[in-house]
Every structure is written in structure tokens, then in C-alpha cells.
Scaffold this motif. Structure first.
Motif, PDB file in Angstrom:
ATOM      1  N   TYR A 296      28.573  13.624  51.583  1.00 18.51           N
ATOM      2  CA  TYR A 296      29.189  14.918  51.870  1.00 18.51           C
ATOM      3  C   TYR A 296      29.622  15.048  53.326  1.00 18.51           C
ATOM      4  O   TYR A 296      30.438  15.913  53.641  1.00 18.51           O
ATOM      5  CB  TYR A 296      28.228  16.044  51.489  1.00 18.51           C
ATOM      6  N   ARG A 297      29.094  14.209  54.193  1.00 20.98           N
ATOM      7  CA  ARG A 297      29.608  14.200  55.570  1.00 20.98           C
ATOM      8  C   ARG A 297      30.943  13.479  55.659  1.00 20.98           C
ATOM      9  O   ARG A 297      31.764  13.786  56.523  1.00 20.98           O
ATOM     10  CB  ARG A 297      28.589  13.538  56.507  1.00 20.98           C
ATOM     11  N   ARG A 298      31.157  12.530  54.774  1.00 18.08           N
ATOM     12  CA  ARG A 298      32.423  11.780  54.785  1.00 18.08           C
ATOM     13  C   ARG A 298      33.507  12.484  53.977  1.00 18.08           C
ATOM     14  O   ARG A 298      34.682  12.447  54.330  1.00 18.08           O
ATOM     15  CB  ARG A 298      32.211  10.357  54.234  1.00 18.08           C
ATOM     16  N   PHE A 299      33.114  13.111  52.846  1.00 14.94           N
ATOM     17  CA  PHE A 299      34.062  13.789  51.964  1.00 14.94           C
ATOM     18  C   PHE A 299      33.452  15.112  51.507  1.00 14.94           C
ATOM     19  O   PHE A 299      32.300  15.147  51.070  1.00 14.94           O
ATOM     20  CB  PHE A 299      34.400  12.930  50.736  1.00 14.94           C
ATOM     21  N   ALA A 300      34.224  16.174  51.606  1.00  6.19           N
ATOM     22  CA  ALA A 300      33.720  17.501  51.227  1.00  6.19           C
ATOM     23  C   ALA A 300      33.443  17.589  49.733  1.00  6.19           C
ATOM     24  O   ALA A 300      32.537  18.297  49.302  1.00  6.19           O
ATOM     25  CB  ALA A 300      34.710  18.589  51.639  1.00  6.19           C
ATOM     26  N   ASN A 301      34.214  16.855  48.931  1.00  7.98           N
ATOM     27  CA  ASN A 301      34.056  16.891  47.483  1.00  7.98           C
ATOM     28  C   ASN A 301      34.756  15.676  46.877  1.00  7.98           C
ATOM     29  O   ASN A 301      35.410  14.895  47.594  1.00  7.98           O
ATOM     30  CB  ASN A 301      34.621  18.194  46.889  1.00  7.98           C
ATOM     31  N   LYS A 302      34.619  15.531  45.567  1.00  6.71           N
ATOM     32  CA  LYS A 302      35.230  14.390  44.872  1.00  6.71           C
ATOM     33  C   LYS A 302      36.746  14.429  44.988  1.00  6.71           C
ATOM     34  O   LYS A 302      37.405  13.375  45.050  1.00  6.71           O
ATOM     35  CB  LYS A 302      34.810  14.406  43.409  1.00  6.71           C
ATOM     36  N   GLU A 303      37.318  15.633  45.020  1.00  3.22           N
ATOM     37  CA  GLU A 303      38.775  15.752  45.065  1.00  3.22           C
ATOM     38  C   GLU A 303      39.343  15.109  46.331  1.00  3.22           C
ATOM     39  O   GLU A 303      40.459  14.580  46.323  1.00  3.22           O
ATOM     40  CB  GLU A 303      39.188  17.223  44.984  1.00  3.22           C
ATOM     41  N   GLU A 304      38.597  15.156  47.441  1.00  2.00           N
ATOM     42  CA  GLU A 304      39.064  14.508  48.667  1.00  2.00           C
ATOM     43  C   GLU A 304      39.130  12.992  48.487  1.00  2.00           C
ATOM     44  O   GLU A 304      40.023  12.329  49.022  1.00  2.00           O
ATOM     45  CB  GLU A 304      38.153  14.849  49.845  1.00  2.00           C
ATOM     46  N   ILE A 305      38.183  12.439  47.749  1.00  2.00           N
ATOM     47  CA  ILE A 305      38.211  10.994  47.471  1.00  2.00           C
ATOM     48  C   ILE A 305      39.408  10.653  46.600  1.00  2.00           C
ATOM     49  O   ILE A 305      40.126   9.674  46.854  1.00  2.00           O
ATOM     50  CB  ILE A 305      36.904  10.550  46.786  1.00  2.00           C
ATOM     51  N   ILE A 306      39.641  11.449  45.565  1.00  2.00           N
ATOM     52  CA  ILE A 306      40.786  11.215  44.682  1.00  2.00           C
ATOM     53  C   ILE A 306      42.079  11.251  45.473  1.00  2.00           C
ATOM     54  O   ILE A 306      42.958  10.398  45.316  1.00  2.00           O
ATOM     55  CB  ILE A 306      40.813  12.261  43.551  1.00  2.00           C
ATOM     56  N   ASP A 307      42.202  12.229  46.364  1.00  2.00           N
ATOM     57  CA  ASP A 307      43.426  12.367  47.150  1.00  2.00           C
ATOM     58  C   ASP A 307      43.610  11.168  48.080  1.00  2.00           C
ATOM     59  O   ASP A 307      44.724  10.671  48.260  1.00  2.00           O
ATOM     60  CB  ASP A 307      43.383  13.661  47.957  1.00  2.00           C
ATOM     61  N   THR A 308      42.518  10.702  48.667  1.00  2.00           N
ATOM     62  CA  THR A 308      42.591   9.539  49.558  1.00  2.00           C
ATOM     63  C   THR A 308      43.035   8.293  48.805  1.00  2.00           C
ATOM     64  O   THR A 308      43.900   7.541  49.260  1.00  2.00           O
ATOM     65  CB  THR A 308      41.225   9.286  50.215  1.00  2.00           C
ATOM     66  N   LEU A 309      42.457   8.075  47.625  1.00  2.00           N
ATOM     67  CA  LEU A 309      42.825   6.902  46.829  1.00  2.00           C
ATOM     68  C   LEU A 309      44.261   6.992  46.336  1.00  2.00           C
ATOM     69  O   LEU A 309      44.972   5.987  46.260  1.00  2.00           O
ATOM     70  CB  LEU A 309      41.866   6.751  45.648  1.00  2.00           C
TER      71      LEU A 309
ATOM     72  N   GLY B 282      35.467  11.820  35.547  1.00  2.00           N
ATOM     73  CA  GLY B 282      34.425  12.806  35.307  1.00  2.00           C
ATOM     74  C   GLY B 282      33.173  12.602  36.144  1.00  2.00           C
ATOM     75  O   GLY B 282      32.289  13.455  36.156  1.00  2.00           O
ATOM     76  N   VAL B 283      33.081  11.488  36.859  1.00  2.00           N
ATOM     77  CA  VAL B 283      31.891  11.247  37.672  1.00  2.00           C
ATOM     78  C   VAL B 283      31.857  12.228  38.844  1.00  2.00           C
ATOM     79  O   VAL B 283      32.881  12.768  39.252  1.00  2.00           O
ATOM     80  CB  VAL B 283      31.862   9.797  38.206  1.00  2.00           C
ATOM     81  N   THR B 284      30.663  12.451  39.372  1.00  2.00           N
ATOM     82  CA  THR B 284      30.486  13.391  40.480  1.00  2.00           C
ATOM     83  C   THR B 284      30.395  12.654  41.808  1.00  2.00           C
ATOM     84  O   THR B 284      30.237  11.423  41.844  1.00  2.00           O
ATOM     85  CB  THR B 284      29.210  14.220  40.285  1.00  2.00           C
ATOM     86  N   LEU B 285      30.465  13.415  42.886  1.00  2.00           N
ATOM     87  CA  LEU B 285      30.301  12.813  44.211  1.00  2.00           C
ATOM     88  C   LEU B 285      28.892  12.254  44.360  1.00  2.00           C
ATOM     89  O   LEU B 285      28.695  11.224  45.024  1.00  2.00           O
ATOM     90  CB  LEU B 285      30.587  13.841  45.303  1.00  2.00           C
ATOM     91  N   ASN B 286      27.911  12.891  43.726  1.00  2.00           N
ATOM     92  CA  ASN B 286      26.550  12.349  43.735  1.00  2.00           C
ATOM     93  C   ASN B 286      26.498  10.986  43.062  1.00  2.00           C
ATOM     94  O   ASN B 286      25.831  10.060  43.541  1.00  2.00           O
ATOM     95  CB  ASN B 286      25.598  13.317  43.023  1.00  2.00           C
TER      96      ASN B 286
ATOM     97  N   VAL C 275      24.370   4.935  49.266  1.00  2.00           N
ATOM     98  CA  VAL C 275      24.208   5.786  50.443  1.00  2.00           C
ATOM     99  C   VAL C 275      23.627   7.119  49.996  1.00  2.00           C
ATOM    100  O   VAL C 275      23.666   7.484  48.820  1.00  2.00           O
ATOM    101  CB  VAL C 275      25.545   6.018  51.178  1.00  2.00           C
ATOM    102  N   GLY C 276      23.081   7.853  50.944  1.00  2.00           N
ATOM    103  CA  GLY C 276      22.512   9.146  50.630  1.00  2.00           C
ATOM    104  C   GLY C 276      23.585  10.162  50.271  1.00  2.00           C
ATOM    105  O   GLY C 276      24.731  10.065  50.718  1.00  2.00           O
ATOM    106  N   VAL C 277      23.187  11.139  49.467  1.00  2.00           N
ATOM    107  CA  VAL C 277      24.135  12.181  49.070  1.00  2.00           C
ATOM    108  C   VAL C 277      24.627  12.946  50.295  1.00  2.00           C
ATOM    109  O   VAL C 277      25.806  13.296  50.394  1.00  2.00           O
ATOM    110  CB  VAL C 277      23.477  13.135  48.055  1.00  2.00           C
ATOM    111  N   GLY C 278      23.732  13.191  51.244  1.00  2.00           N
ATOM    112  CA  GLY C 278      24.135  13.882  52.472  1.00  2.00           C
ATOM    113  C   GLY C 278      25.192  13.110  53.235  1.00  2.00           C
ATOM    114  O   GLY C 278      26.140  13.701  53.774  1.00  2.00           O
ATOM    115  N   THR C 279      25.038  11.783  53.269  1.00  2.00           N
ATOM    116  CA  THR C 279      26.041  10.934  53.928  1.00  2.00           C
ATOM    117  C   THR C 279      27.391  11.070  53.240  1.00  2.00           C
ATOM    118  O   THR C 279      28.439  11.141  53.892  1.00  2.00           O
ATOM    119  CB  THR C 279      25.587   9.465  53.899  1.00  2.00           C
TER     120      THR C 279
END
Length: 230
Positions: free
Chosen positions: A53-66, A35-39, A47-51
């Protein structure tokens, strides 16, 4: 004739930030769930929130990578097990290592129930891991080292049952699951004894898939007629 160019590698600082975000996501998923957010992940990574979002478009991209990392790790363990010439050692090695990985990957257990992965990613497990487990089990059966009625789909439920024990005892007795894994391994290993007939048959691969994914929420289907009429 133009050729497709491979993606440019990340700068060193960008690569470091990406790994920091993934490490932070692992920790937060383990502590608080998905339930946590990308922020939240960005702040935890420092790291900054902007950083982020430059690495991952959203939390779902992180989930998919993991998820892909975990899938590759399990696949590597299964392949390593198949390199073991002793069929019993091969099967027991896979079960023990798979459980050890689950123990250290507590937060990511939730990912298999997350709808954002989609059925295609869940099917990756069946296409890449299931055939390796089938080979491990059938090799052991052909060698006569496990009971004849043990099936590849039984591995899925054994791991699921052990994972439940690990979750409930990790803070008070982190090694306790090894006790029950030993009971289970002794229970399937053949020898000069009669096995108690099993009260029900093993599930098929399709039914096992249904049983293990039934709790995943399905995306809502939008009524196209209602949408166009509004």
C-alpha cells in the motif's frame, strides 16, 4: 520564483519492491484474472501488505501501470515497423510481434475490458497506436503489396481473432496461431491473382472502438436527486 520539483526517485529497496509487486500482479492476473486483491498480490510478491500500500494505493493503480507499460511496448513495436523500408515486411512484422506480445501477456488481455481504466485510457490506444497502424496499412496499399480492400481497422480484428486461437491452444500447441497467421497474411498479400470480393465492408474506426469495448462494464450512474432526498 519557485520552480516545481521533480518527484524524488525511489530508494533501491522501494524500487525493488515495486517491481516485485508488478511481477506478482502479472502472474496472478494471468492465472486468476483481475479479481485478485492487492493483499493477494502482496502475498504472492513476498512483501508485507503495508509495503504494497505504500507503493500502490489500490489494485487499480497496478492495473493502470501495467496497461501503460503494454501500451508503450505496442507503440514501440509499431514505430519499429515503420522504420522498416519494405512496406510488406513492416506490416507483417507488426502483426507478428504484436501477437507474440499478446502470447506472453495473457493476463493483461483482460485489462482492456476492465472498467477501472476509464474511457480516457482506452482512448489512448486510439490516439497513440491507431495512427501508426493506419500508416503501416496505407504504405502497404500504396506499394501495391496488399489487397486494396484491406483497411487499418481490419488489423484490430485480425489480432483479436488470433488472440482467441492462442488462448485455446497455448497449452497443447503454442505455435499453432502461426499457422493461421500465415493463412491470413497470404490472404491479404497481393500478387498475380484475383481476390474473392469481400461480403461486407470494413468497420469505421468509431464502430471498431464500440465493438471492441462493448463488453466493458460501465460505472453505475448515481441518481443525484435520490441521493439528496435520502
Amino acid at each position: 520564483m519557485a520552480t516545481a520539483q521533480s518527484p524524488r526517485p525511489l530508494r533501491k529497496d522501494a524500487s525493488i519492491n515495486r517491481e516485485r509487486l508488478l511481477d506478482a500482479a502479472r502472474e496472478l492476473f494471468a492465472e486468476k484474472g483481475l479479481g485478485v486483491t492487492l493483499n493477494d498480490i502482496a502475498h504472492h510478491a513476498g512483501v508485507g501488505v503495508g509495503t504494497a500500500y505504500r507503493r500502490f494505493a489500490n489494485k487499480e493503480e497496478i492495473i493502470d501501470t501495467l496497461f501503460e507499460e503494454r501500451l508503450q511496448a505496442v507503440e514501440s513495436v509499431a514505430c519499429a515497423a515503420l522504420d522498416e523500408p519494405d512496406p510488406w515486411l513492416a506490416l507483417s512484422f507488426y502483426l507478428r510481434r504484436a501477437l507474440q506480445m499478446q502470447f506472453g501477456d495473457r493476463g493483461l488481455q483482460q485489462i482492456l475490458d476492465d472498467q477501472t481504466l476509464g474511457d480516457e485510457r482506452i482512448n489512448d490506444v486510439r490516439l497513440r497506436i491507431a495512427p501508426l497502424i493506419v500508416e503501416l496499412v496505407y504504405r502497404a496499399k500504396e506499394a501495391g503489396v496488399i489487397r486494396e480492400d484491406f483497411e487499418p481497422t481490419d488489423v484490430t480484428f485480425v489480432l483479436s481473432a488470433m488472440a482467441s486461437i492462442m488462448d485455446s491452444t497455448r497449452d497443447v500447441a503454442p505455435d499453432l496461431y502461426e499457422r493461421y497467421l500465415t493463412f491470413m497474411l497470404d490472404g491479404i498479400r497481393s500478387g498475380d491473382r484475383q481476390f474473392t470480393p469481400l461480403p461486407t465492408a470494413a468497420l469505421s474506426s468509431e464502430t471498431t472502438h464500440t465493438a471492441m469495448t462493448r463488453r466493458r462494464r460501465k460505472p453505475k450512474v448515481v441518481d443525484a436527486k435520490r441521493t439528496t432526498s435520502q
